[in-house]
Write an enzyme that holds these catalytic residues in place. Structure first.
Site, PDB file in Angstrom:
ATOM      1  N   TYR A  25      39.624 -48.027  -6.938  1.00 49.36           N
ATOM      2  CA  TYR A  25      38.587 -48.847  -7.565  1.00 49.36           C
ATOM      3  C   TYR A  25      37.728 -49.505  -6.489  1.00 49.36           C
ATOM      4  O   TYR A  25      36.510 -49.588  -6.615  1.00 49.36           O
ATOM      5  CB  TYR A  25      39.233 -49.923  -8.432  1.00 49.36           C
ATOM      6  CG  TYR A  25      39.925 -49.352  -9.634  1.00 49.36           C
ATOM      7  CD1 TYR A  25      39.205 -49.031 -10.775  1.00 49.36           C
ATOM      8  CD2 TYR A  25      41.297 -49.109  -9.621  1.00 49.36           C
ATOM      9  CE1 TYR A  25      39.833 -48.505 -11.881  1.00 49.36           C
ATOM     10  CE2 TYR A  25      41.933 -48.587 -10.727  1.00 49.36           C
ATOM     11  CZ  TYR A  25      41.203 -48.283 -11.851  1.00 49.36           C
ATOM     12  OH  TYR A  25      41.830 -47.750 -12.938  1.00 49.36           O
ATOM     13  N   ASN A  48      33.874 -46.765 -20.761  1.00 53.81           N
ATOM     14  CA  ASN A  48      33.219 -45.473 -20.607  1.00 53.81           C
ATOM     15  C   ASN A  48      34.071 -44.338 -21.152  1.00 53.81           C
ATOM     16  O   ASN A  48      35.144 -44.072 -20.648  1.00 53.81           O
ATOM     17  CB  ASN A  48      32.928 -45.261 -19.115  1.00 53.81           C
ATOM     18  CG  ASN A  48      32.328 -43.894 -18.895  1.00 53.81           C
ATOM     19  OD1 ASN A  48      31.195 -43.649 -19.266  1.00 53.81           O
ATOM     20  ND2 ASN A  48      33.099 -43.004 -18.319  1.00 53.81           N
ATOM     21  N   CYS A  55      37.393 -40.510 -14.995  1.00 57.34           N
ATOM     22  CA  CYS A  55      37.881 -41.842 -14.599  1.00 57.34           C
ATOM     23  C   CYS A  55      39.351 -41.771 -14.220  1.00 57.34           C
ATOM     24  O   CYS A  55      39.865 -42.680 -13.584  1.00 57.34           O
ATOM     25  CB  CYS A  55      37.636 -42.827 -15.727  1.00 57.34           C
ATOM     26  SG  CYS A  55      37.287 -42.090 -17.291  1.00 57.34           S
ATOM     27  N   HIS A  56      40.024 -40.696 -14.585  1.00 57.81           N
ATOM     28  CA  HIS A  56      41.450 -40.585 -14.245  1.00 57.81           C
ATOM     29  C   HIS A  56      41.624 -40.366 -12.742  1.00 57.81           C
ATOM     30  O   HIS A  56      42.725 -40.464 -12.224  1.00 57.81           O
ATOM     31  CB  HIS A  56      42.078 -39.444 -15.041  1.00 57.81           C
ATOM     32  CG  HIS A  56      41.462 -38.116 -14.761  1.00 57.81           C
ATOM     33  ND1 HIS A  56      40.439 -37.587 -15.538  1.00 57.81           N
ATOM     34  CD2 HIS A  56      41.704 -37.221 -13.782  1.00 57.81           C
ATOM     35  CE1 HIS A  56      40.111 -36.401 -15.029  1.00 57.81           C
ATOM     36  NE2 HIS A  56      40.857 -36.163 -13.968  1.00 57.81           N
ATOM     37  N   GLU A  82      45.791 -31.578 -11.244  1.00 60.27           N
ATOM     38  CA  GLU A  82      44.744 -31.382 -10.246  1.00 60.27           C
ATOM     39  C   GLU A  82      45.251 -31.464  -8.818  1.00 60.27           C
ATOM     40  O   GLU A  82      44.986 -30.602  -8.005  1.00 60.27           O
ATOM     41  CB  GLU A  82      43.647 -32.412 -10.468  1.00 60.27           C
ATOM     42  CG  GLU A  82      42.997 -32.197 -11.838  1.00 60.27           C
ATOM     43  CD  GLU A  82      41.882 -33.178 -12.077  1.00 60.27           C
ATOM     44  OE1 GLU A  82      41.640 -34.027 -11.226  1.00 60.27           O
ATOM     45  OE2 GLU A  82      41.256 -33.090 -13.145  1.00 60.27           O
TER      46      GLU A  82
END
Length: 85
Positions: A25, A48, A55-56, A82
DNA sequence: GAGCTGACATGTT
DNA sequence: CAACATGCCAGCT
């Protein structure tokens, strides 16, 4: 330049995070232009709901995942897919 | 229109 | 070690 709010900036940064990579962040806030606005970033991500904005891929500087709109478990699974956290 | 809360971070007590 | 205090932005009451 008042068109671009901090919100739009943050969303653009997160959207540009490559697959398999994670940003904290604070890092996002820094790139967005406010290194002290890590909290604001969290607020923005929370409201959002855009599939174009992974956002993950935004986690805490402590190395923890943080939170996720759709559930922290989902976030963990997605990162596992990922980057194999 | 004003105040509180919140997916955080860092320093101090 | 944990709790508290401060800084930022956006959204909700």
């Amino acid at each position: 330049m008042q068109h671009n709010s901090f919100r739009e900036n943050v969303l653009a940064v997160v959207r540009n995070i490559p697959k398999g990579e994670t940003l904290s962040y604070k890092e996002v806030a820094e790139v967005a232009g406010n290194p002290l606005a890590a909290r604001a970033v969290g607020s923005i991500m929370r409201t959002n709901w855009d599939p174009d904005i992974p956002c993950h891929r935004v986690i805490r500087s402590d190395g923890k995942l943080g939170g996720y709109n759709r559930g922290v478990e989902k976030k963990r699974q997605r990162l596992r897919q990922e980057k194999a956290i």
